[in-house]
Structure formats: C-alpha cells, structure tokens
Write a protein that holds these residues in place. Structure first.
Motif, PDB file in Angstrom:
ATOM      1  N   ASP A  57       0.815  -1.223   0.000  1.00  0.00           N
ATOM      2  CA  ASP A  57       0.000   0.000   0.000  1.00  0.00           C
ATOM      3  C   ASP A  57       0.853   1.280   0.000  1.00  0.00           C
ATOM      4  O   ASP A  57       0.753   2.108   0.900  1.00  0.00           O
ATOM      5  CB  ASP A  57      -0.993  -0.051   1.169  1.00  0.00           C
ATOM      6  CG  ASP A  57      -1.968  -1.211   1.011  1.00  0.00           C
ATOM      7  OD1 ASP A  57      -2.967  -1.055   0.292  1.00  0.00           O
ATOM      8  OD2 ASP A  57      -1.687  -2.305   1.548  1.00  0.00           O
TER       9      ASP A  57
ATOM     10  N   HIS B  89       0.709   3.524  -2.428  1.00  0.00           N
ATOM     11  CA  HIS B  89      -0.239   4.569  -2.828  1.00  0.00           C
ATOM     12  C   HIS B  89       0.423   5.854  -3.328  1.00  0.00           C
ATOM     13  O   HIS B  89       0.100   6.955  -2.873  1.00  0.00           O
ATOM     14  CB  HIS B  89      -1.235   4.842  -1.696  1.00  0.00           C
ATOM     15  CG  HIS B  89      -2.254   3.755  -1.557  1.00  0.00           C
ATOM     16  ND1 HIS B  89      -3.157   3.449  -2.553  1.00  0.00           N
ATOM     17  CD2 HIS B  89      -2.486   2.859  -0.563  1.00  0.00           C
ATOM     18  CE1 HIS B  89      -3.903   2.430  -2.178  1.00  0.00           C
ATOM     19  NE2 HIS B  89      -3.515   2.039  -0.980  1.00  0.00           N
TER      20      HIS B  89
ATOM     21  N   ASP C  14      -1.229  -2.269  -4.419  1.00  0.00           N
ATOM     22  CA  ASP C  14      -1.590  -0.861  -4.254  1.00  0.00           C
ATOM     23  C   ASP C  14      -0.354   0.044  -4.250  1.00  0.00           C
ATOM     24  O   ASP C  14      -0.104   0.807  -3.313  1.00  0.00           O
ATOM     25  CB  ASP C  14      -2.444  -0.626  -2.993  1.00  0.00           C
ATOM     26  CG  ASP C  14      -3.924  -0.914  -3.248  1.00  0.00           C
ATOM     27  OD1 ASP C  14      -4.254  -1.370  -4.362  1.00  0.00           O
ATOM     28  OD2 ASP C  14      -4.743  -0.678  -2.344  1.00  0.00           O
TER      29      ASP C  14
ATOM     30  N   HIS D 238      -6.563  -0.924  -5.921  1.00  0.00           N
ATOM     31  CA  HIS D 238      -6.374   0.371  -6.590  1.00  0.00           C
ATOM     32  C   HIS D 238      -5.616   0.196  -7.904  1.00  0.00           C
ATOM     33  O   HIS D 238      -5.945   0.849  -8.900  1.00  0.00           O
ATOM     34  CB  HIS D 238      -5.646   1.361  -5.671  1.00  0.00           C
ATOM     35  CG  HIS D 238      -6.527   1.915  -4.609  1.00  0.00           C
ATOM     36  ND1 HIS D 238      -7.041   3.188  -4.641  1.00  0.00           N
ATOM     37  CD2 HIS D 238      -7.021   1.339  -3.484  1.00  0.00           C
ATOM     38  CE1 HIS D 238      -7.801   3.380  -3.586  1.00  0.00           C
ATOM     39  NE2 HIS D 238      -7.801   2.269  -2.856  1.00  0.00           N
TER      40      HIS D 238
ATOM     41  N   HIS E  94      -3.054  -9.407  -1.894  1.00  0.00           N
ATOM     42  CA  HIS E  94      -3.342  -8.051  -1.408  1.00  0.00           C
ATOM     43  C   HIS E  94      -4.361  -8.048  -0.256  1.00  0.00           C
ATOM     44  O   HIS E  94      -4.118  -7.463   0.797  1.00  0.00           O
ATOM     45  CB  HIS E  94      -3.861  -7.169  -2.551  1.00  0.00           C
ATOM     46  CG  HIS E  94      -4.101  -5.754  -2.127  1.00  0.00           C
ATOM     47  ND1 HIS E  94      -3.088  -4.935  -1.697  1.00  0.00           N
ATOM     48  CD2 HIS E  94      -5.239  -5.012  -2.029  1.00  0.00           C
ATOM     49  CE1 HIS E  94      -3.587  -3.748  -1.369  1.00  0.00           C
ATOM     50  NE2 HIS E  94      -4.887  -3.776  -1.554  1.00  0.00           N
TER      51      HIS E  94
ATOM     52  N   HIS F  44      -3.843  -4.220   2.265  1.00  0.00           N
ATOM     53  CA  HIS F  44      -5.223  -3.796   2.006  1.00  0.00           C
ATOM     54  C   HIS F  44      -5.882  -2.988   3.114  1.00  0.00           C
ATOM     55  O   HIS F  44      -6.553  -2.012   2.851  1.00  0.00           O
ATOM     56  CB  HIS F  44      -6.075  -5.022   1.661  1.00  0.00           C
ATOM     57  CG  HIS F  44      -7.363  -4.751   0.958  1.00  0.00           C
ATOM     58  ND1 HIS F  44      -7.570  -3.655   0.129  1.00  0.00           N
ATOM     59  CD2 HIS F  44      -8.538  -5.444   0.950  1.00  0.00           C
ATOM     60  CE1 HIS F  44      -8.814  -3.709  -0.343  1.00  0.00           C
ATOM     61  NE2 HIS F  44      -9.412  -4.774   0.146  1.00  0.00           N
TER      62      HIS F  44
ATOM     63  N   HIS G 139      -4.290  -1.432   5.579  1.00  0.00           N
ATOM     64  CA  HIS G 139      -3.350  -0.367   6.010  1.00  0.00           C
ATOM     65  C   HIS G 139      -3.151  -0.384   7.530  1.00  0.00           C
ATOM     66  O   HIS G 139      -2.886   0.647   8.136  1.00  0.00           O
ATOM     67  CB  HIS G 139      -3.832   1.027   5.571  1.00  0.00           C
ATOM     68  CG  HIS G 139      -3.999   1.189   4.089  1.00  0.00           C
ATOM     69  ND1 HIS G 139      -3.971   2.423   3.472  1.00  0.00           N
ATOM     70  CD2 HIS G 139      -4.184   0.284   3.092  1.00  0.00           C
ATOM     71  CE1 HIS G 139      -4.136   2.266   2.170  1.00  0.00           C
ATOM     72  NE2 HIS G 139      -4.286   0.976   1.918  1.00  0.00           N
TER      73      HIS G 139
END
Ligand code: ZN
Length: 245
Positions: free
Chosen positions: A8, A10, A34, A61, A113, A148, A150
C-alpha cells in the motif's frame, strides 16, 4: 535470506524512498499491491518497483486504475484519486501493473493483497473471523503476507485449529515464527497508514531467524501533502496522512 515486505505505497514517493533506505540490504523486495492510488507520484513509485525488481501482487487500486475492476467499489474521494491516476499513468506503469498476479507463492510464504478467500474480490481481513478463510487456504504454507487494510498487525493460530489470535503491531515489533503455528502478517501501509500511527510501515522477513519485524519510520509528510495539493487531489486524502487514519 532477508526480505523487504512492503504494501500500500499509494503513490507516496517520500514514504517509499525512506522505507527502502531503512530496509538496507535485502535479498528481495516483495510488494503486496496498491503501488498507486491516493498519492501524487504513481509513475515514480511503479518505476522504483520495476528497477528494484520487486515481486508484486495486484492491489484493488492498481486493478481499478488499469480498468480491471469497476470504480463502483470506491468511495467518492478514492474514486477521484483513481481517475486522477488514470489520467497521469504512463504506458510503462500500466504495463507493469497489468502483468501482476493476484497471488504469489514463494519458497517460504504466500502473499495476496486482501485475502486468499477469492483473491479477486479483495476481501478485508480485520478480525480473527475474517482471517479464517485465508488460514484455511494457506495449504502447506505457515506464513501469509496480506495488505489492504493499512493496519500493521498479525494473526496467529495453531496449525489444525479453527480459532486464532489478533496481535496489534501499530508501533512495530517482531513476530517469532514458531513451528506448528500459522501466521498472517500485515506489514501496514508505506504510503497511507490507517492505524493511528502516521509513520510509514513495512516489514523485514528473516528466513534464517524465522522472524518478521514490523518497522515504523518518519517521512516528510508535508512534502507529500504539498504535492497532492498542487495535483488537485481531494483534501480528505491530504489531511488523513498526518493523522495516520
Ligand atoms: Zn491500499
């Protein structure tokens, strides 16, 4: 072997760079998906993952940005960020994301994930009850890495039993992997933590010592926030970084 386990990201380049620095020498980097969504540097983050030859599974994402899943799944601000990312993604980044599998099985562990329960549905694991289908699908593996949510945490159960414990790891710590037990470890999020700790989160798996260390580090949050403002990304996504929520 010493493996870096990250998830993640991001599109948060500042957090990613410092997490990778903090890992130091590792034999491989595994990414739980992600890489993109929410933040301002999707291509730079994909590029680093490519350069470092990270072994990576697809996140929701990532899947949304390349059109593999519908945007109906996303709340309005997440959706806005996905659409922004779609408008800025290079062909190289797209190709990189398109070739990621949903599940990866290495010599020592399995990774996904969200959950091993229908990986393409991206279920969340946030309780021992939700962890159960993943435990049940691990087959011979005693270790599974997930992202996933976080949230940095660990689930453990005795092999062959149904229940299990949830261990909070918000401030980091080390999990000792003992024979006869199964573990699901979530290293937390590099680029958008949601466990009340705004520090970037990631893990180091040492196969000789049979330990997974979850580490938290500071990164320059205001720099990422400024970039997000300039990019016109939604305000709630900008402010949440400083709260880790
Ligand atoms: Zn995520």
């Amino acid at each position: 072997m010493r493996y870096g386990i990250i998830s993640d990201i991001h599109s948060n380049l500042e957090a990613l760079n410092l997490a990778l620095d903090s890992l130091g020498h590792v034999d491989a980097i595994y990414c739980l998906g992600d890489v993109v969504g929410y933040g301002p540097n999707p291509n730079e983050c994909c590029e680093i993952m490519r350069e470092r030859q990270a072994i990576m599974v697809l996140g929701n994402h990532d899947a949304a940005v390349i059109g593999k899943i519908a945007l109906d799944w996303f709340n309005p601000v997440a959706r806005q960020a996905v659409e922004w990312t779609q408008g800025h993604l290079t062909d190289e980044s797209r190709l990189f994301l398109e070739s990621r599998p949903l599940v990866h099985r290495s010599e020592y562990f399995v990774m996904v994930h969200g959950s091993l329960r229908i990986p393409e549905s991206f279920y969340y694991v946030g309780s021992p009850f939700e962890a159960r289908p993943t435990f049940d699908s691990m087959a011979a593996f005693n270790l599974c890495f997930i992202g996933h949510t976080h949230i940095a945490e660990c689930y453990v159960r005795k092999a062959g039993e149904k229940g299990g414990d949830q261990i909070e790891m918000t401030n980091g710590g080390t999990v000792d992997l003992k024979p006869g037990f199964q573990y699901i470890v979530n290293p937390g999020s590099v680029g958008q933590p949601r466990d009340g700790n705004a520090q970037a989160a990631f893990a180091i798996y040492d196969t000789d010592a049979q330990t997974v260390e979850i580490r938290r580090i500071d990164y320059p949050i205001p720099i990422t926030q400024d970039k997000m403002r300039i990019a016109g990304l939604p305000d709630p996504l900008i402010t949440r970084l400083e709260y880790g929520w």
